[in-house]
Write a protein that holds these residues in place. Structure first.
Motif, PDB file in Angstrom:
ATOM      1  N   LEU A  29       1.236  -1.369   0.025  1.00  0.00           N
ATOM      2  CA  LEU A  29       0.120   0.047   0.133  1.00  0.00           C
ATOM      3  C   LEU A  29       0.915   1.365   0.449  1.00  0.00           C
ATOM      4  CD1 LEU A  29      -2.442  -0.741   2.916  1.00  0.00           C
ATOM      5  CD2 LEU A  29      -3.072  -0.919   0.349  1.00  0.00           C
ATOM      6  N   SER A  30       2.389   0.961   0.056  1.00  0.00           N
ATOM      7  CA  SER A  30       3.261   2.022   0.802  1.00  0.00           C
ATOM      8  C   SER A  30       3.429   3.020  -0.725  1.00  0.00           C
ATOM      9  CB  SER A  30       4.148   2.007   1.320  1.00  0.00           C
ATOM     10  OG  SER A  30       5.555   0.717   0.161  1.00  0.00           O
ATOM     11  N   THR A  31       2.963   2.594  -1.935  1.00  0.00           N
ATOM     12  CA  THR A  31       3.377   3.166  -3.412  1.00  0.00           C
ATOM     13  C   THR A  31       2.348   3.889  -3.512  1.00  0.00           C
ATOM     14  OG1 THR A  31       1.760   1.025  -4.211  1.00  0.00           O
ATOM     15  CG2 THR A  31       3.990   0.681  -4.456  1.00  0.00           C
ATOM     16  N   ASN A  32       1.243   3.965  -2.330  1.00  0.00           N
ATOM     17  CA  ASN A  32      -0.148   5.139  -2.847  1.00  0.00           C
ATOM     18  C   ASN A  32       0.380   6.092  -1.647  1.00  0.00           C
ATOM     19  OD1 ASN A  32      -3.037   6.277  -1.333  1.00  0.00           O
ATOM     20  ND2 ASN A  32      -3.175   5.564  -3.536  1.00  0.00           N
ATOM     21  N   GLN A  33       0.224   7.637  -2.501  1.00  0.00           N
ATOM     22  CA  GLN A  33       0.776   8.119  -1.886  1.00  0.00           C
ATOM     23  C   GLN A  33      -0.520   8.737  -0.441  1.00  0.00           C
ATOM     24  OE1 GLN A  33       3.561  10.670  -2.311  1.00  0.00           O
ATOM     25  NE2 GLN A  33       2.688  11.628  -0.236  1.00  0.00           N
ATOM     26  N   LYS A  34      -1.633   8.549  -0.785  1.00  0.00           N
ATOM     27  CA  LYS A  34      -2.506   8.993   0.236  1.00  0.00           C
ATOM     28  C   LYS A  34      -2.013   7.793   0.965  1.00  0.00           C
ATOM     29  CE  LYS A  34      -6.112  10.705   2.429  1.00  0.00           C
ATOM     30  NZ  LYS A  34      -5.993  11.208   3.285  1.00  0.00           N
ATOM     31  N   SER A  35      -1.727   6.753   1.016  1.00  0.00           N
ATOM     32  CA  SER A  35      -1.227   5.549   2.248  1.00  0.00           C
ATOM     33  C   SER A  35       0.488   6.240   3.079  1.00  0.00           C
ATOM     34  CB  SER A  35      -0.610   4.815   1.856  1.00  0.00           C
ATOM     35  OG  SER A  35      -0.323   3.818   2.041  1.00  0.00           O
ATOM     36  N   VAL A  36       1.102   7.306   2.260  1.00  0.00           N
ATOM     37  CA  VAL A  36       2.209   7.525   2.660  1.00  0.00           C
ATOM     38  C   VAL A  36       1.759   8.579   4.004  1.00  0.00           C
ATOM     39  CG1 VAL A  36       4.207   8.611   2.402  1.00  0.00           C
ATOM     40  CG2 VAL A  36       3.432   6.455   1.425  1.00  0.00           C
ATOM     41  N   GLU A  37       0.944   9.484   3.715  1.00  0.00           N
ATOM     42  CA  GLU A  37       0.764  10.531   4.447  1.00  0.00           C
ATOM     43  C   GLU A  37       0.289  10.324   5.763  1.00  0.00           C
ATOM     44  OE1 GLU A  37      -1.759  12.725   2.023  1.00  0.00           O
ATOM     45  OE2 GLU A  37      -0.342  13.934   0.250  1.00  0.00           O
ATOM     46  N   MET A  38      -0.789   8.956   5.202  1.00  0.00           N
ATOM     47  CA  MET A  38      -1.361   8.747   6.747  1.00  0.00           C
ATOM     48  C   MET A  38      -0.474   7.651   7.787  1.00  0.00           C
ATOM     49  SD  MET A  38      -5.170   6.802   4.823  1.00  0.00           S
ATOM     50  CE  MET A  38      -5.605   6.237   6.701  1.00  0.00           C
ATOM     51  N   MET A  39      -0.023   6.371   7.073  1.00  0.00           N
ATOM     52  CA  MET A  39       1.467   6.555   7.907  1.00  0.00           C
ATOM     53  C   MET A  39       1.983   7.301   8.465  1.00  0.00           C
ATOM     54  SD  MET A  39       2.700   3.141   5.784  1.00  0.00           S
ATOM     55  CE  MET A  39       2.461   3.488   4.046  1.00  0.00           C
ATOM     56  N   ILE A  40       2.679   8.858   7.991  1.00  0.00           N
ATOM     57  CA  ILE A  40       3.019   9.664   8.713  1.00  0.00           C
ATOM     58  C   ILE A  40       2.382  10.217   9.513  1.00  0.00           C
ATOM     59  CG2 ILE A  40       4.421  11.898   8.059  1.00  0.00           C
ATOM     60  CD1 ILE A  40       5.136  11.253   4.897  1.00  0.00           C
ATOM     61  N   ASP A  41       1.286  10.603   9.298  1.00  0.00           N
ATOM     62  CA  ASP A  41       0.527  11.249  10.675  1.00  0.00           C
ATOM     63  C   ASP A  41      -0.067  10.515  11.503  1.00  0.00           C
ATOM     64  OD1 ASP A  41      -0.333  13.117   8.849  1.00  0.00           O
ATOM     65  OD2 ASP A  41      -2.433  12.394   8.212  1.00  0.00           O
ATOM     66  N   MET A  42       0.037   9.087  11.044  1.00  0.00           N
ATOM     67  CA  MET A  42       0.038   8.269  12.566  1.00  0.00           C
ATOM     68  C   MET A  42       1.490   7.619  13.348  1.00  0.00           C
ATOM     69  SD  MET A  42      -2.341   5.008  11.495  1.00  0.00           S
ATOM     70  CE  MET A  42      -3.062   4.274  12.317  1.00  0.00           C
TER      71      MET A  42
END
Length: 456
Positions: free
Chosen positions: A361-374
């Motif tokens: 899922l980390s290839t999806n930009q929205k996914s990356v943003e969520m991981m950073i926020d968490m």
């Protein structure tokens, strides 16, 4: 006695050949203008010596093979059977198994690699001709009979078994609930105990519609036993490769399975078996697309979030397989997969399976943003330091690589971590080739970023 005389002749011939070979080698070394005929002659001598050595070895092993077991090289053994392979095939993870044993593994419903426990993206088996040829040569040299391919896809289906299956399928149409329950339970047992019965559903156009039609005629929220038996039978027959398309294309079957995963409709056992069935069917890309379009990801993510140990592995396997398709990956992020997975990883629950999904899922930009926020980065670094599994380290550093390249603000924290614990530097030394490459990429980018800041 004859054997001793034969050995003596071989020894004498070898001594003569060695003497001649020694003269040829001296001539080659001393001759400034290299004579190609001398080289060719030396090569012939070496070939003859090799043949003599192989003949002597084979004769000795043939004399001893009844009393002394021949040591089989590890690369020729099937990891499942620990025996010499007769039909080596390559799984999608790149590992080789004997066809008979890996097919039995897959037909039992498992969709992971036996050695790495990695979820399989597909179950196609590719013949390993190189290993097969090496085994053949090894056997011929030692005078050993090459093992025969012994795979048999279950016993032949008897006429009595066929008649019994059709009898119970017809019985599902009974107006008596007791008949329906009895028939569904027996079909579940038969499709589990006799693998060849699963092929019957692939050959009959009516069998699968008959099986699922009972669910539209009863109140399945009350008759949980009947629902469980039908769902589990669908899972059993879906293991058979020829059934995957037929099951999925039978009207309402995919929707029935998706509904059965939802928390308000079924017990945990039913939901688990429905998730396993969706995973098994998702081996086909066309089925992945169908399951995604019908909304299958959301209930699977909910099942994962609830944390029932019985269900989590099947739900995670289904989500991983479905997200191989790009459209499903996007939908999984929309449906909240990242938040659920990161939470479970922080809890240390089913880390192996969930990190594999997160890396995908980390290839999806929205996914990356969520991981950073968490605040995912420190947890990924801790897994790299503390978790012994190379695959987990590889997935963690792949996720970190994407995060760092997407958000420059993470460089400072990464640099502080590296200065204190040298997590990535250690991974460069002992990680997998992919992990080393990703870790090196992060370190190079990190050092450039630090140098730019100093220059400014």
């Amino acid at each position: 006695m004859a054997n001793s005389e034969g050995d003596g002749e071989i020894r004498l011939k070898a001594i003569e050949l060695k003497k001649e070979l020694q003269k040829l080698l001296e001539a080659i070394v001393e001759d400034e203008d290299l004579n190609l005929k001398t080289v060719d002659r030396a090569h012939q001598m070496l070939s003859v010596l090799k043949d003599l050595k192989l003949k002597k070895t084979a004769d000795l092993e043939l004399q001893c093979q009844d009393s002394i077991p021949v040591a089989v090289p590890e690369e020729f053994k099937c990891p499942l059977s620990k025996k010499l392979m007769s039909d080596p095939v390559i799984l999608c993870t790149g590992l080789t198994y004997d066809r008979a044993y890996i097919q039995n593994w897959l037909k039992s419903g498992k969709r992971t690699c036996p050695q790495t426990e990695q979820v399989l993206s597909h179950t196609a088996l590719v013949p390993n001709h190189l290993i097969r040829d090496m085994i053949t040569n090894w056997c011929e040299i030692r005078g050993i009979k090459l093992p025969e391919c012994n795979y048999n896809d279950g016993e032949a289906l008897s006429e009595a078994d066929t008649l019994e299956v059709h009898h119970h399928l017809a019985k599902l149409s009974s107006t008596l609930l007791s008949d329906q329950i009895e028939a569904a339970k027996r079909l579940r047992q038969l499709t589990k105990q006799i693998p060849s019965i699963r092929s019957l559903f692939a050959e009959s156009e009516k069998a699968i519609p008959q099986l699922v039609s009972v669910l539209s005629r009863v109140n399945t929220t009350i008759h949980q036993g009947l629902l469980e038996d039908v769902i589990t039978t669908i899972l059993n027959i879906s293991i058979h490769d020829n059934n995957k398309r037929r099951v999925a294309e039978t009207p309402n079957v995919i929707q029935i399975l998706i509904n059965a995963v939802r928390p308000e409709t079924a017990t945990v056992r039913i939901r688990t078996n429905a998730a396993a069935a969706l995973f098994t069917l998702s081996a086909l890309d066309s089925n992945k697309e169908m399951i995604g379009k019908l909304g299958g990801l959301k209930p699977l993510i909910m099942l994962l979030d609830e944390g029932h140990d019985l269900a989590m592995k099947d739900a995670a396997s289904a989500i991983f397989s479905l997200c191989i398709l790009h459209e499903n990956k996007v939908q999984a992020v929309k449906d909240g997969a990242v938040g659920v997975i990161v939470k479970k990883v922080k809890e240390g629950t089913h880390v192996n399976e969930l990190l594999a999904i997160l890396a995908m899922l980390s290839t999806n930009q929205k996914s990356v943003e969520m991981m950073i926020d968490m605040g995912t980065v420190p947890y990924l670094l801790r897994i790299i330091r503390e978790n012994p599994c190379p695959r987990n380290k590889e997935n963690c550093v792949a996720i970190l690589h994407t995060i760092c390249y997407s958000d420059p603000s993470t460089w400072r924290d990464m640099k502080e971590e590296e200065n204190r614990l040298r997590t990535l530097s250690k991974l460069v030394q002992d990680g997998t080739s992919r992990a080393k490459r990703k870790a090196n990429g992060i370190l190079d980018r990190m050092n450039r970023a630090v140098n730019i800041n100093h220059s400014a």
